[in-house]
Design an enzyme around this catalytic site. Structure first.
Site, PDB file in Angstrom:
ATOM      1  N   TRP A 114      -1.732   8.786  11.116  1.00 59.45           N
ATOM      2  CA  TRP A 114      -1.723   9.940  10.213  1.00 59.45           C
ATOM      3  C   TRP A 114      -0.663  10.965  10.571  1.00 59.45           C
ATOM      4  CZ3 TRP A 114      -3.167   9.242   5.613  1.00 59.45           C
ATOM      5  CH2 TRP A 114      -4.164   8.313   5.340  1.00 59.45           C
ATOM      6  N   ASP A 185      -3.718  18.972  11.723  1.00 60.62           N
ATOM      7  CA  ASP A 185      -4.511  18.148  10.807  1.00 60.62           C
ATOM      8  C   ASP A 185      -5.831  17.841  11.517  1.00 60.62           C
ATOM      9  OD1 ASP A 185      -5.684  16.244   9.232  1.00 60.62           O
ATOM     10  OD2 ASP A 185      -3.982  14.856   9.235  1.00 60.62           O
ATOM     11  N   LYS A 209     -14.915  13.505   5.413  1.00 61.32           N
ATOM     12  CA  LYS A 209     -15.370  12.848   6.638  1.00 61.32           C
ATOM     13  C   LYS A 209     -16.567  13.585   7.240  1.00 61.32           C
ATOM     14  CE  LYS A 209     -11.152  10.404   7.735  1.00 61.32           C
ATOM     15  NZ  LYS A 209     -10.762  10.258   6.347  1.00 61.32           N
TER      16      LYS A 209
END
Ligand code: PMP
Length: 377
Positions: A114, A185, A209
């Protein structure tokens, strides 16, 4: 045939879903959301049709923001936004908004799948992107320690991903950046533990999530960073209109935000805050890592021990031939979502906030039983 463990699936109304992309929600939140589809209690209105200019919408956003502020102890000089476009849009919005002079560098730590994606989007915005640490040559098995990277004091910001969801790597602490704004992030470990927000310039996390359903992304941004945003970016991609209109610049995903509200209430009232959540996370992860560590190589953890994620436990079996039967046998017992990310393969067990301790226990028992059955394979 592997038998169901003593921790019966009946203690949880749904399947134990360990998928990495979208997490579970607490059963209580799902039933409250179900009820709110008919009527947000006491309002006579379905949560699906709340007008974004109504007081009810304002109240939902305000309470959700207040709860996040309380959970994370967010200082007063930070704004909290509810945006669309997922965490992926932030990969672009961040350089668009915070990288004012393109002569200035921006610093990126590349620790996995990511953060590599985030880097690529920054490289579209400008040339002066420094990769200050890259774990690719080592196949992304660890995060760096502080002495391994050097942040340029002139950088507009430094970006990293606190929990690499694919490889199962987690930074234990925020980076030390001195005065360079730290951008993070936190999509896969947001509201999973207490975090000192004052160390950050900007934090972002999508909901799906730990804190809700897909459709909304939370951005926490320090006031001073709003002052330097250039004027030439499209309005909807500029943080300032969202701040000015308190996340109602355009129509927000009210239902998705309502689910975040329900989860934050659950975190506050049922879990008792993020210190308790962190303790549960530790316990859940410890159960699975213990099996891996004591399996004498039957299970092989991907991450180096000091970089292990408490959220995504990523591992292989001694031989890849065992991975398909492992996933199939788990499914038979109501354990799903164990397939590793398509870029890495193997197994990934994700332990987001709403995975009950019973779920980790149930998976632990299954792993032990599977090992016993196949250890001589
Ligand atoms: N960052 C991280 C850490 C992620 O795990 C993901 C997706 N799993 C993303 C960004 C991309 O998120 P989205 O699909 O919301 O754009």
């Amino acid at each position: 045939m592997i038998q169901a463990s003593s921790n019966s699936i009946a203690t949880y109304p749904l399947l134990y879903n360990f998928a990495g992309g979208v997490g579970l929600l607490p059963p209580k939140v799902i039933s409250e959301a179900q009820q709110a589809i008919l009527e947000v209690p006491g309002t006579g209105i379905s949560a699906l049709v709340i007008n974004h200019r109504s007081q009810l919408c304002r109240d939902i956003l305000d309470e959700t923001e207040k709860n996040i502020r309380t959970l994370l102890n967010v200082p007063d000089n930070y704004r909290i936004l509810f945006l669309q476009g997922g965490a992926s849009l932030q990969f672009s919005m961040i350089p668009m908004n915070l990288w004012v002079s393109k002569n200035q560098p921006v610093d990126y730590i590349v620790s996995g799948y990511w953060s590599t994606k985030a880097l690529k989007e920054a490289e579209i915005e400008g040339k002066n992107v420094n990769i200050i640490w890259n774990g690719k040559a080592q196949k992304f098995v660890r995060v760096p320690s502080q002495h391994e990277y050097k942040i340029d004091p002139d950088a507009a910001y430094v970006h990293y991903c606190s929990n690499e969801t694919v490889e199962g790597l987690q930074f234990a602490e925020p980076l030390e950046t001195r005065n360079v704004p730290l951008v993070c992030d936190m999509s896969s470990d947001f509201l999973a533990k207490p975090v000192d927000i004052s160390k950050y310039g900007l934090v972002y996390a999508h909901a799906q999530k730990n804190i809700g359903a897909a459709g909304v992304t939370v951005v926490i941004i320090r006031d001073d960073l709003l002052e330097c945003i250039p004027d030439n970016i499209p309005t909807v991609l500029d943080y300032r209109p969202h701040v000015e209109m308190k996340s109602i610049y355009n129509t927000p995903p009210v239902f998705a935000i309502y689910v975040v509200l329900l989860v934050t209430r659950w975190l506050l009232n049922d879990i008792g805050g993020l210190a308790n959540m962190a303790e549960q996370s530790q316990r859940k992860a410890a159960m699975l890592y213990k099996v891996i560590d004591q399996s004498e190589g039957f299970y092989r953890g991907h991450a180096q021990v000091d970089s292990r994620s408490l959220i995504n436990v990523v591992f292989n079996l001694a031989t890849p031939d065992l991975e398909t039967p492992f996933i199939a046998a788990a499914k038979q017992l109501g354990i799903i979502g164990l397939e590793g990310h398509r870029s890495l393969g193997g197994i990934r067990a994700s332990l987001y906030d709403s995975m009950p301790i019973d779920g980790a226990q149930y998976l632990q028992n299954f792993m032990l039983e599977f090992q016993e059955q196949f250890k001589n394979y």
